[in-house]
Design a protein around this motif. Structure first.
Motif, PDB file in Angstrom:
ATOM      1  N   SER A 234       0.864  -1.052  -0.046  1.00 42.36           N
ATOM      2  CA  SER A 234       0.020  -0.073  -0.121  1.00 42.36           C
ATOM      3  C   SER A 234       0.908   1.289   0.024  1.00 42.36           C
ATOM      4  O   SER A 234       2.094   1.216   0.277  1.00 42.36           O
ATOM      5  N   LYS A 235       0.190   2.429  -0.343  1.00 45.03           N
ATOM      6  CA  LYS A 235       1.147   3.412  -0.231  1.00 45.03           C
ATOM      7  C   LYS A 235       0.995   4.096   1.083  1.00 45.03           C
ATOM      8  O   LYS A 235       1.742   4.862   1.565  1.00 45.03           O
ATOM      9  N   HIS A 236       0.177   3.549   1.986  1.00 44.34           N
ATOM     10  CA  HIS A 236       0.295   3.842   3.353  1.00 44.34           C
ATOM     11  C   HIS A 236       1.393   2.967   4.166  1.00 44.34           C
ATOM     12  O   HIS A 236       1.197   1.701   3.934  1.00 44.34           O
ATOM     13  N   LYS A 237       2.011   3.351   4.943  1.00 42.72           N
ATOM     14  CA  LYS A 237       3.121   2.596   5.468  1.00 42.72           C
ATOM     15  C   LYS A 237       2.696   1.472   6.281  1.00 42.72           C
ATOM     16  O   LYS A 237       3.401   0.280   5.880  1.00 42.72           O
ATOM     17  N   GLU A 238       1.714   1.438   7.044  1.00 45.15           N
ATOM     18  CA  GLU A 238       1.058   0.060   7.846  1.00 45.15           C
ATOM     19  C   GLU A 238       0.199  -0.680   7.123  1.00 45.15           C
ATOM     20  O   GLU A 238       0.005  -1.737   7.594  1.00 45.15           O
ATOM     21  N   VAL A 239      -0.503  -0.290   6.145  1.00 48.52           N
ATOM     22  CA  VAL A 239      -1.547  -1.024   5.542  1.00 48.52           C
ATOM     23  C   VAL A 239      -1.009  -2.276   4.629  1.00 48.52           C
ATOM     24  O   VAL A 239       0.182  -1.950   3.786  1.00 48.52           O
ATOM     25  N   ARG A 240      -1.735  -3.241   4.871  1.00 50.67           N
ATOM     26  CA  ARG A 240      -1.422  -4.484   3.726  1.00 50.67           C
ATOM     27  C   ARG A 240      -2.706  -4.794   3.310  1.00 50.67           C
ATOM     28  O   ARG A 240      -3.722  -4.859   3.982  1.00 50.67           O
ATOM     29  N   TYR A 241      -2.720  -5.337   2.090  1.00 53.20           N
ATOM     30  CA  TYR A 241      -3.925  -5.825   1.152  1.00 53.20           C
ATOM     31  C   TYR A 241      -3.966  -7.310   1.003  1.00 53.20           C
ATOM     32  O   TYR A 241      -2.781  -8.019   0.754  1.00 53.20           O
ATOM     33  N   LEU A 242      -5.231  -7.873   0.974  1.00 53.15           N
ATOM     34  CA  LEU A 242      -5.283  -9.127   0.186  1.00 53.15           C
ATOM     35  C   LEU A 242      -6.417  -9.067  -0.879  1.00 53.15           C
ATOM     36  O   LEU A 242      -7.416  -8.594  -0.395  1.00 53.15           O
ATOM     37  N   ASP A 243      -6.078  -9.220  -1.953  1.00 57.56           N
ATOM     38  CA  ASP A 243      -7.177  -9.161  -3.179  1.00 57.56           C
ATOM     39  C   ASP A 243      -7.510 -10.677  -3.133  1.00 57.56           C
ATOM     40  O   ASP A 243      -6.921 -11.446  -3.418  1.00 57.56           O
ATOM     41  N   ILE A 244      -8.988 -10.849  -3.645  1.00 58.00           N
ATOM     42  CA  ILE A 244      -9.422 -12.005  -3.728  1.00 58.00           C
ATOM     43  C   ILE A 244     -10.313 -12.020  -4.936  1.00 58.00           C
ATOM     44  O   ILE A 244     -11.322 -11.038  -5.123  1.00 58.00           O
ATOM     45  N   HIS A 245      -9.922 -12.625  -6.026  1.00 54.07           N
ATOM     46  CA  HIS A 245     -10.464 -12.713  -7.160  1.00 54.07           C
ATOM     47  C   HIS A 245     -11.335 -13.847  -7.379  1.00 54.07           C
ATOM     48  O   HIS A 245     -11.155 -14.977  -6.735  1.00 54.07           O
ATOM     49  N   GLU A 246     -12.319 -13.981  -8.510  1.00 59.47           N
ATOM     50  CA  GLU A 246     -13.170 -15.081  -8.560  1.00 59.47           C
ATOM     51  C   GLU A 246     -12.449 -16.413  -8.717  1.00 59.47           C
ATOM     52  O   GLU A 246     -11.537 -16.319  -9.682  1.00 59.47           O
ATOM     53  N   GLY A 247     -12.927 -17.454  -8.021  1.00 58.36           N
ATOM     54  CA  GLY A 247     -12.116 -18.633  -8.397  1.00 58.36           C
ATOM     55  C   GLY A 247     -11.051 -18.792  -7.270  1.00 58.36           C
ATOM     56  O   GLY A 247     -10.580 -19.799  -7.270  1.00 58.36           O
ATOM     57  N   ASP A 248     -10.572 -17.696  -6.530  1.00 62.45           N
ATOM     58  CA  ASP A 248      -9.537 -18.123  -5.715  1.00 62.45           C
ATOM     59  C   ASP A 248     -10.011 -18.958  -4.468  1.00 62.45           C
ATOM     60  O   ASP A 248     -11.083 -18.716  -3.909  1.00 62.45           O
ATOM     61  N   GLU A 249      -9.023 -19.637  -4.148  1.00 63.01           N
ATOM     62  CA  GLU A 249      -9.043 -20.433  -2.851  1.00 63.01           C
ATOM     63  C   GLU A 249      -8.808 -19.490  -1.425  1.00 63.01           C
ATOM     64  O   GLU A 249      -7.800 -19.009  -1.499  1.00 63.01           O
ATOM     65  N   LEU A 250      -9.733 -19.582  -0.596  1.00 60.91           N
ATOM     66  CA  LEU A 250      -9.474 -18.786   0.501  1.00 60.91           C
ATOM     67  C   LEU A 250      -8.899 -19.620   1.564  1.00 60.91           C
ATOM     68  O   LEU A 250      -9.205 -20.701   1.942  1.00 60.91           O
ATOM     69  N   ASP A 251      -7.551 -19.083   2.008  1.00 64.93           N
ATOM     70  CA  ASP A 251      -6.877 -20.037   3.142  1.00 64.93           C
ATOM     71  C   ASP A 251      -7.462 -19.459   4.389  1.00 64.93           C
ATOM     72  O   ASP A 251      -7.159 -18.413   5.060  1.00 64.93           O
ATOM     73  N   GLU A 252      -8.663 -20.101   4.946  1.00 61.29           N
ATOM     74  CA  GLU A 252      -9.216 -19.411   5.826  1.00 61.29           C
ATOM     75  C   GLU A 252      -8.507 -19.496   7.411  1.00 61.29           C
ATOM     76  O   GLU A 252      -8.718 -18.834   8.186  1.00 61.29           O
ATOM     77  N   ALA A 253      -7.807 -20.542   7.333  1.00 60.03           N
ATOM     78  CA  ALA A 253      -6.912 -20.734   8.560  1.00 60.03           C
ATOM     79  C   ALA A 253      -5.812 -19.231   8.656  1.00 60.03           C
ATOM     80  O   ALA A 253      -5.690 -18.782   9.873  1.00 60.03           O
ATOM     81  N   GLN A 254      -5.386 -18.947   7.555  1.00 65.27           N
ATOM     82  CA  GLN A 254      -4.702 -17.751   7.448  1.00 65.27           C
ATOM     83  C   GLN A 254      -5.176 -16.721   7.688  1.00 65.27           C
ATOM     84  O   GLN A 254      -4.811 -15.568   8.547  1.00 65.27           O
ATOM     85  N   LEU A 255      -6.320 -16.489   7.152  1.00 67.61           N
ATOM     86  CA  LEU A 255      -7.482 -15.407   7.375  1.00 67.61           C
ATOM     87  C   LEU A 255      -7.708 -15.151   8.702  1.00 67.61           C
ATOM     88  O   LEU A 255      -7.611 -13.999   9.338  1.00 67.61           O
ATOM     89  N   ALA A 256      -7.990 -16.285   9.439  1.00 66.73           N
ATOM     90  CA  ALA A 256      -8.314 -16.285  10.840  1.00 66.73           C
ATOM     91  C   ALA A 256      -7.185 -15.920  11.766  1.00 66.73           C
ATOM     92  O   ALA A 256      -7.248 -14.925  12.380  1.00 66.73           O
ATOM     93  N   ALA A 257      -5.908 -16.277  11.282  1.00 69.23           N
ATOM     94  CA  ALA A 257      -4.932 -15.964  12.080  1.00 69.23           C
ATOM     95  C   ALA A 257      -4.488 -14.554  12.073  1.00 69.23           C
ATOM     96  O   ALA A 257      -4.260 -13.723  12.883  1.00 69.23           O
ATOM     97  N   TRP A 258      -4.681 -13.897  10.766  1.00 70.33           N
ATOM     98  CA  TRP A 258      -4.538 -12.441  10.567  1.00 70.33           C
ATOM     99  C   TRP A 258      -5.567 -11.580  11.299  1.00 70.33           C
ATOM    100  O   TRP A 258      -5.291 -10.724  11.755  1.00 70.33           O
ATOM    101  N   VAL A 259      -6.929 -12.211  11.385  1.00 69.96           N
ATOM    102  CA  VAL A 259      -7.754 -11.313  12.051  1.00 69.96           C
ATOM    103  C   VAL A 259      -7.552 -11.472  13.584  1.00 69.96           C
ATOM    104  O   VAL A 259      -7.655 -10.388  14.314  1.00 69.96           O
ATOM    105  N   LYS A 260      -7.249 -12.410  14.280  1.00 68.34           N
ATOM    106  CA  LYS A 260      -6.904 -12.791  15.578  1.00 68.34           C
ATOM    107  C   LYS A 260      -5.569 -11.547  15.794  1.00 68.34           C
ATOM    108  O   LYS A 260      -5.695 -11.040  16.975  1.00 68.34           O
ATOM    109  N   GLN A 261      -4.728 -11.604  14.912  1.00 66.27           N
ATOM    110  CA  GLN A 261      -3.366 -10.860  15.018  1.00 66.27           C
ATOM    111  C   GLN A 261      -3.937  -9.242  14.832  1.00 66.27           C
ATOM    112  O   GLN A 261      -3.476  -8.571  15.874  1.00 66.27           O
TER     113      GLN A 261
END
Length: 162
Positions: free
Chosen positions: A126-153
């Motif tokens: 990101s152009k913002h120092k601390e912000v990071r993104y995850l882009d989800i496209h049609e057909g992408d497999e969601l790594d729900e374990a990783q997403l949950a870990a990021w949400v917890k953190q």
């Protein structure tokens, strides 16, 4: 020369009370889709406007929105929700926001507002120092374990005030 008098009445200070009923009325109308298919939802707090946003997400993106919302809610019970700037935000009441969702033409973007502090760091820069993104496209497999870990953190980090 005649003097003309105009009556000037002070403007009435009309404060409108925002109730569940007024939010429900705003949410009930089918939202307009902005560029990229992003639903236009009035600024409001709570689960109802977030669910209205998700329901208005076009096509496959709505399914992704439902999955993300369920994962976030399951991972962080009691999460505080709102729609601001036509994007659902997730955070802790009084402490700020840790995650946002936004719809684009070809993908759904998750914004982790303190993403550089997450491990592993989400992939999108990101152009913002601390912000990071995850882009989800049609057909992408969601790594729900990783997403949950990021949400917890992310929920344990200082929230973004917006």
């Amino acid at each position: 020369m005649k003097s003309s008098k105009t009556s000037r009445k002070p403007a009435k200070n009309v404060a409108r009370k925002v109730t569940k009923k007024t939010v429900a009325k705003r949410v009930a109308a089918k939202p307009k889709l902005l560029s990229g298919g992003n639903p236009q939802i009035a600024k409001a707090y709570g689960d109802a406007p977030v669910q209205a946003y998700i329901a208005a997400m076009p096509g496959w993106k709505s399914d992704v929105g439902h999955r993300l919302d369920a994962l976030i809610t399951r991972t962080f019970p009691g999460v505080y929700k709102a729609v601001k700037w036509n994007s659902p935000l997730y955070g802790i009441e009084g402490q700020g926001w840790f995650l946002g969702i936004h719809v684009f033409t070809r993908y759904v973007k998750l914004a982790f507002f303190r993403g550089t502090s997450l491990r592993p760091v989400p992939p999108g820069a990101s152009k913002h120092k601390e912000v990071r993104y995850l882009d989800i496209h049609e057909g992408d497999e969601l790594d729900e374990a990783q997403l949950a870990a990021w949400v917890k953190q992310a929920s344990k980090l200082p929230g973004e005030r917006m």
